[in-house]
Design a protein around this motif. Structure first.
Motif, PDB file in Angstrom:
ATOM      1  N   LYS A  40      72.265 137.365  85.879  1.00  0.00           N
ATOM      2  CA  LYS A  40      73.133 136.692  86.998  1.00  0.00           C
ATOM      3  C   LYS A  40      73.381 134.924  86.711  1.00  0.00           C
ATOM      4  N   SER A  41      73.419 134.710  86.546  1.00  0.00           N
ATOM      5  CA  SER A  41      74.005 133.203  85.986  1.00  0.00           C
ATOM      6  C   SER A  41      75.512 133.492  84.741  1.00  0.00           C
ATOM      7  N   ILE A  44      77.955 135.247  87.615  1.00  0.00           N
ATOM      8  CA  ILE A  44      78.754 134.204  88.050  1.00  0.00           C
ATOM      9  C   ILE A  44      79.693 133.395  87.142  1.00  0.00           C
ATOM     10  N   TYR A  78      83.734 127.741  94.344  1.00  0.00           N
ATOM     11  CA  TYR A  78      82.118 127.918  93.008  1.00  0.00           C
ATOM     12  C   TYR A  78      81.028 126.806  93.096  1.00  0.00           C
ATOM     13  N   ASP A  81      74.545 126.379  89.633  1.00  0.00           N
ATOM     14  CA  ASP A  81      72.948 125.991  89.886  1.00  0.00           C
ATOM     15  C   ASP A  81      72.345 125.156  89.698  1.00  0.00           C
ATOM     16  N   ASP A 157      75.805 129.851  93.015  1.00  0.00           N
ATOM     17  CA  ASP A 157      74.923 129.802  92.373  1.00  0.00           C
ATOM     18  C   ASP A 157      72.744 128.565  92.886  1.00  0.00           C
ATOM     19  N   GLU A 158      72.262 129.586  93.388  1.00  0.00           N
ATOM     20  CA  GLU A 158      71.465 128.791  93.895  1.00  0.00           C
ATOM     21  C   GLU A 158      71.689 128.098  95.250  1.00  0.00           C
ATOM     22  N   SER A 188      73.173 133.578  94.083  1.00  0.00           N
ATOM     23  CA  SER A 188      71.894 134.564  93.794  1.00  0.00           C
ATOM     24  C   SER A 188      71.328 133.643  94.501  1.00  0.00           C
TER      25      SER A 188
END
Length: 242
Positions: A40-41, A44, A78, A81, A157-158, A188
Protein backbone atom coordinates in the motif's frame (compact mmCIF):
# COMPACT_ATOMS: atom_id res chain seq x y z
CA UNK A 1 -8.00 9.58 -13.66
CA UNK A 2 -4.86 7.88 -12.38
CA UNK A 3 -3.39 4.83 -14.09
CA UNK A 4 -0.76 2.41 -12.84
CA UNK A 5 0.62 0.44 -15.77
CA UNK A 6 2.82 -2.53 -14.92
CA UNK A 7 4.32 -0.75 -11.91
CA UNK A 8 6.96 -2.85 -10.14
CA UNK A 9 9.21 -2.02 -7.20
CA UNK A 10 11.82 -4.22 -5.54
CA UNK A 11 13.88 -3.79 -2.39
CA UNK A 12 16.96 -5.98 -2.83
CA UNK A 13 15.39 -9.35 -3.67
CA UNK A 14 11.99 -8.58 -2.15
CA UNK A 15 9.17 -7.61 -4.53
CA UNK A 16 7.23 -4.79 -2.87
CA UNK A 17 4.98 -4.17 -5.86
CA UNK A 18 4.48 -6.73 -8.59
CA UNK A 19 3.30 -5.51 -12.02
CA UNK A 20 0.48 -3.34 -10.65
CA UNK A 21 -2.17 -2.47 -13.22
CA UNK A 22 -4.88 -0.26 -11.77
CA UNK A 23 -7.17 2.62 -12.74
CA UNK A 24 -8.36 5.11 -10.13
CA UNK A 25 -11.24 7.20 -11.54
CA UNK A 26 -11.81 10.85 -10.65
CA UNK A 27 -14.75 11.71 -8.42
CA UNK A 28 -14.22 8.70 -6.15
CA UNK A 29 -12.94 7.87 -2.69
CA UNK A 30 -10.54 5.04 -3.48
CA UNK A 31 -9.22 2.89 -0.66
CA UNK A 32 -6.19 0.65 -0.38
CA UNK A 33 -6.43 -2.33 1.96
CA UNK A 34 -3.79 -4.87 2.87
CA UNK A 35 -1.65 -6.20 5.68
CA UNK A 36 1.59 -4.49 6.67
CA UNK A 37 4.06 -5.00 3.83
CA UNK A 38 1.33 -5.65 1.25
CA UNK A 39 2.45 -2.76 -0.97
CA UNK A 40 0.00 0.00 0.00
CA UNK A 41 2.58 2.56 1.08
CA UNK A 42 4.91 1.63 -1.81
CA UNK A 43 2.06 2.35 -4.23
CA UNK A 44 1.26 5.65 -2.57
CA UNK A 45 4.90 6.74 -2.28
CA UNK A 46 5.41 5.95 -5.96
CA UNK A 47 2.45 8.16 -6.86
CA UNK A 48 3.72 11.10 -4.78
CA UNK A 49 7.30 10.73 -6.10
CA UNK A 50 8.98 9.63 -2.88
CA UNK A 51 9.88 6.36 -4.60
CA UNK A 52 10.73 5.65 -8.23
CA UNK A 53 9.33 2.35 -9.56
CA UNK A 54 11.77 -0.06 -11.15
CA UNK A 55 9.38 -0.60 -14.05
CA UNK A 56 6.04 0.62 -15.37
CA UNK A 57 4.26 3.94 -15.77
CA UNK A 58 2.07 6.14 -13.61
CA UNK A 59 -0.25 8.42 -15.59
CA UNK A 60 -2.13 11.24 -13.83
CA UNK A 61 -4.81 13.03 -15.86
CA UNK A 62 -2.95 12.11 -19.04
CA UNK A 63 0.44 13.24 -17.70
CA UNK A 64 3.28 10.73 -17.40
CA UNK A 65 4.60 11.17 -13.87
CA UNK A 66 8.20 10.43 -14.87
CA UNK A 67 8.10 13.09 -17.59
CA UNK A 68 5.98 15.78 -15.91
CA UNK A 69 6.77 15.20 -12.27
CA UNK A 70 6.63 18.84 -11.16
CA UNK A 71 3.20 19.45 -12.69
CA UNK A 72 1.79 16.24 -11.22
CA UNK A 73 3.22 16.91 -7.76
CA UNK A 74 1.46 20.27 -7.65
CA UNK A 75 -1.86 18.47 -8.24
CA UNK A 76 -1.40 16.29 -5.15
CA UNK A 77 -1.80 16.88 -1.42
CA UNK A 78 -0.08 14.13 0.59
CA UNK A 79 -0.45 12.96 4.18
CA UNK A 80 2.28 10.40 5.02
CA UNK A 81 1.80 7.38 7.26
CA UNK A 82 3.60 9.14 10.14
CA UNK A 83 3.18 12.78 11.21
CA UNK A 84 6.60 12.84 12.87
CA UNK A 85 8.20 15.14 10.30
CA UNK A 86 9.64 18.67 10.49
CA UNK A 87 9.20 18.54 14.25
CA UNK A 88 11.66 21.39 14.76
CA UNK A 89 9.26 23.77 13.00
CA UNK A 90 6.14 25.40 14.32
CA UNK A 91 2.96 24.49 12.49
CA UNK A 92 2.86 28.03 11.04
CA UNK A 93 6.43 27.65 9.72
CA UNK A 94 5.55 24.27 8.21
CA UNK A 95 2.52 25.72 6.48
CA UNK A 96 4.60 28.69 5.25
CA UNK A 97 7.09 26.25 3.69
CA UNK A 98 4.32 24.40 1.85
CA UNK A 99 2.67 27.63 0.75
CA UNK A 100 5.97 28.72 -0.80
CA UNK A 101 6.46 25.34 -2.51
CA UNK A 102 2.95 25.43 -3.99
CA UNK A 103 3.17 29.17 -4.78
CA UNK A 104 0.09 30.06 -2.75
CA UNK A 105 -0.61 33.78 -2.41
CA UNK A 106 -0.36 35.20 1.11
CA UNK A 107 -4.03 36.19 1.22
CA UNK A 108 -5.14 32.74 0.06
CA UNK A 109 -2.82 31.06 2.55
CA UNK A 110 -4.24 33.09 5.44
CA UNK A 111 -7.80 32.26 4.43
CA UNK A 112 -7.08 28.55 4.04
CA UNK A 113 -5.20 28.31 7.35
CA UNK A 114 -8.01 30.06 9.19
CA UNK A 115 -10.54 27.69 7.64
CA UNK A 116 -8.62 24.41 7.97
CA UNK A 117 -6.72 24.95 11.21
CA UNK A 118 -9.84 26.48 12.72
CA UNK A 119 -11.93 23.45 11.81
CA UNK A 120 -9.36 21.12 13.39
CA UNK A 121 -8.98 23.27 16.50
CA UNK A 122 -5.28 24.06 16.17
CA UNK A 123 -5.34 27.65 14.92
CA UNK A 124 -4.44 29.06 18.33
CA UNK A 125 -1.47 26.67 18.65
CA UNK A 126 0.10 27.25 15.26
CA UNK A 127 3.11 29.08 16.74
CA UNK A 128 4.12 26.13 18.92
CA UNK A 129 6.89 23.77 17.82
CA UNK A 130 5.33 20.57 16.44
CA UNK A 131 7.63 18.44 18.59
CA UNK A 132 5.55 19.61 21.57
CA UNK A 133 2.32 18.38 19.97
CA UNK A 134 0.59 15.10 20.70
CA UNK A 135 0.44 12.54 17.88
CA UNK A 136 -3.08 13.64 17.02
CA UNK A 137 -2.12 17.32 16.95
CA UNK A 138 0.79 16.58 14.62
CA UNK A 139 -1.56 14.64 12.36
CA UNK A 140 -3.92 17.61 12.19
CA UNK A 141 -1.03 19.96 11.31
CA UNK A 142 0.12 17.65 8.51
CA UNK A 143 -3.43 17.35 7.14
CA UNK A 144 -3.82 21.14 7.12
CA UNK A 145 -0.55 21.42 5.20
CA UNK A 146 -1.60 18.79 2.67
CA UNK A 147 -4.89 20.53 1.91
CA UNK A 148 -3.54 24.07 1.95
CA UNK A 149 -3.13 24.35 -1.83
CA UNK A 150 -6.63 22.95 -2.52
CA UNK A 151 -5.15 20.08 -4.57
CA UNK A 152 -7.33 18.07 -6.93
CA UNK A 153 -5.94 14.77 -5.64
CA UNK A 154 -5.74 13.94 -1.94
CA UNK A 155 -3.39 11.07 -1.12
CA UNK A 156 -3.83 10.08 2.51
CA UNK A 157 -1.81 7.25 4.07
CA UNK A 158 -3.61 6.12 7.26
CA UNK A 159 -5.00 9.67 7.74
CA UNK A 160 -7.38 8.88 10.62
CA UNK A 161 -4.72 7.34 12.84
CA UNK A 162 -4.48 9.29 16.10
CA UNK A 163 -7.30 11.71 15.33
CA UNK A 164 -9.96 12.32 17.94
CA UNK A 165 -13.54 11.35 16.97
CA UNK A 166 -14.55 14.90 16.01
CA UNK A 167 -11.49 15.46 13.80
CA UNK A 168 -11.92 12.03 12.18
CA UNK A 169 -15.56 12.79 11.43
CA UNK A 170 -14.70 16.21 10.04
CA UNK A 171 -11.99 14.79 7.77
CA UNK A 172 -14.33 12.10 6.43
CA UNK A 173 -16.94 14.75 5.64
CA UNK A 174 -14.28 16.82 3.86
CA UNK A 175 -13.33 13.78 1.80
CA UNK A 176 -16.93 13.28 0.73
CA UNK A 177 -17.31 16.94 -0.24
CA UNK A 178 -14.07 16.84 -2.23
CA UNK A 179 -15.15 13.94 -4.43
CA UNK A 180 -18.60 15.48 -4.85
CA UNK A 181 -16.76 18.20 -6.82
CA UNK A 182 -15.38 15.56 -9.19
CA UNK A 183 -12.00 15.42 -7.42
CA UNK A 184 -10.14 12.35 -6.13
CA UNK A 185 -9.33 10.97 -2.68
CA UNK A 186 -6.95 8.03 -2.28
CA UNK A 187 -6.39 6.65 1.18
CA UNK A 188 -5.10 3.56 2.90
CA UNK A 189 -6.50 2.13 6.09
CA UNK A 190 -6.48 -0.96 8.28
CA UNK A 191 -9.94 -0.12 9.61
CA UNK A 192 -12.40 -2.18 7.57
CA UNK A 193 -15.48 -0.42 8.94
CA UNK A 194 -14.06 2.89 7.73
CA UNK A 195 -13.35 1.43 4.29
CA UNK A 196 -16.87 0.04 4.05
CA UNK A 197 -18.36 3.35 5.15
CA UNK A 198 -16.32 5.64 2.89
CA UNK A 199 -14.94 3.90 -0.18
CA UNK A 200 -16.52 4.04 -3.59
CA UNK A 201 -13.90 1.55 -4.79
CA UNK A 202 -11.25 -0.63 -3.15
CA UNK A 203 -7.97 -2.20 -4.08
CA UNK A 204 -6.72 -5.05 -1.90
CA UNK A 205 -3.03 -5.88 -2.08
CA UNK A 206 -1.21 -8.96 -0.82
CA UNK A 207 2.56 -9.38 -0.97
CA UNK A 208 2.80 -6.70 -3.64
CA UNK A 209 0.09 -8.09 -5.92
CA UNK A 210 -3.40 -6.77 -6.59
CA UNK A 211 -5.93 -9.40 -5.50
CA UNK A 212 -9.15 -7.38 -5.69
CA UNK A 213 -10.34 -4.16 -7.33
CA UNK A 214 -13.96 -3.09 -7.28
CA UNK A 215 -16.68 -1.73 -5.00
CA UNK A 216 -17.46 -2.86 -1.46
CA UNK A 217 -20.93 -3.91 -2.64
CA UNK A 218 -19.44 -6.12 -5.35
CA UNK A 219 -17.07 -7.70 -2.85
CA UNK A 220 -19.87 -8.43 -0.36
CA UNK A 221 -22.04 -9.85 -3.13
CA UNK A 222 -19.38 -12.47 -3.88
CA UNK A 223 -19.87 -14.01 -0.42
CA UNK A 224 -23.49 -13.46 0.74
CA UNK A 225 -23.90 -13.53 4.50
CA UNK A 226 -20.24 -12.80 5.25
CA UNK A 227 -18.87 -9.58 6.69
CA UNK A 228 -16.25 -7.46 4.96
CA UNK A 229 -13.78 -8.55 7.63
CA UNK A 230 -14.39 -12.25 6.92
CA UNK A 231 -14.08 -11.79 3.16
CA UNK A 232 -10.99 -9.63 3.50
CA UNK A 233 -9.23 -12.16 5.73
CA UNK A 234 -10.09 -14.97 3.34
CA UNK A 235 -8.49 -12.99 0.51
CA UNK A 236 -5.58 -11.31 2.23
CA UNK A 237 -5.16 -13.10 5.53
CA UNK A 238 -2.51 -15.61 6.50
CA UNK A 239 -3.12 -19.05 5.11
CA UNK A 240 -2.09 -22.25 6.88
CA UNK A 241 1.60 -22.85 6.32
CA UNK A 242 2.43 -19.20 5.58
Amino acid sequence: MIEFKGVTKKYDNVIALNNLNLVIPAGKIFGFLGHNGAGKSTTIKSLVSILNPDAGQIIVDGKDLAEQRFLVKKMIGYVPDSPDIFLQLTAAEYWDMLAAAYEIKASEKATRIKELAGSFGILERQDEVMESYSHGMRQKAIIVGALLSEPDIWVLDEPLQGLDPQAAYDLKEMMKKHVAKGKTVIFSTHILDTAQQLCDELAILKKGSLIYNGTVAELLAKEPGKSLEQIYLELAGRKEGE
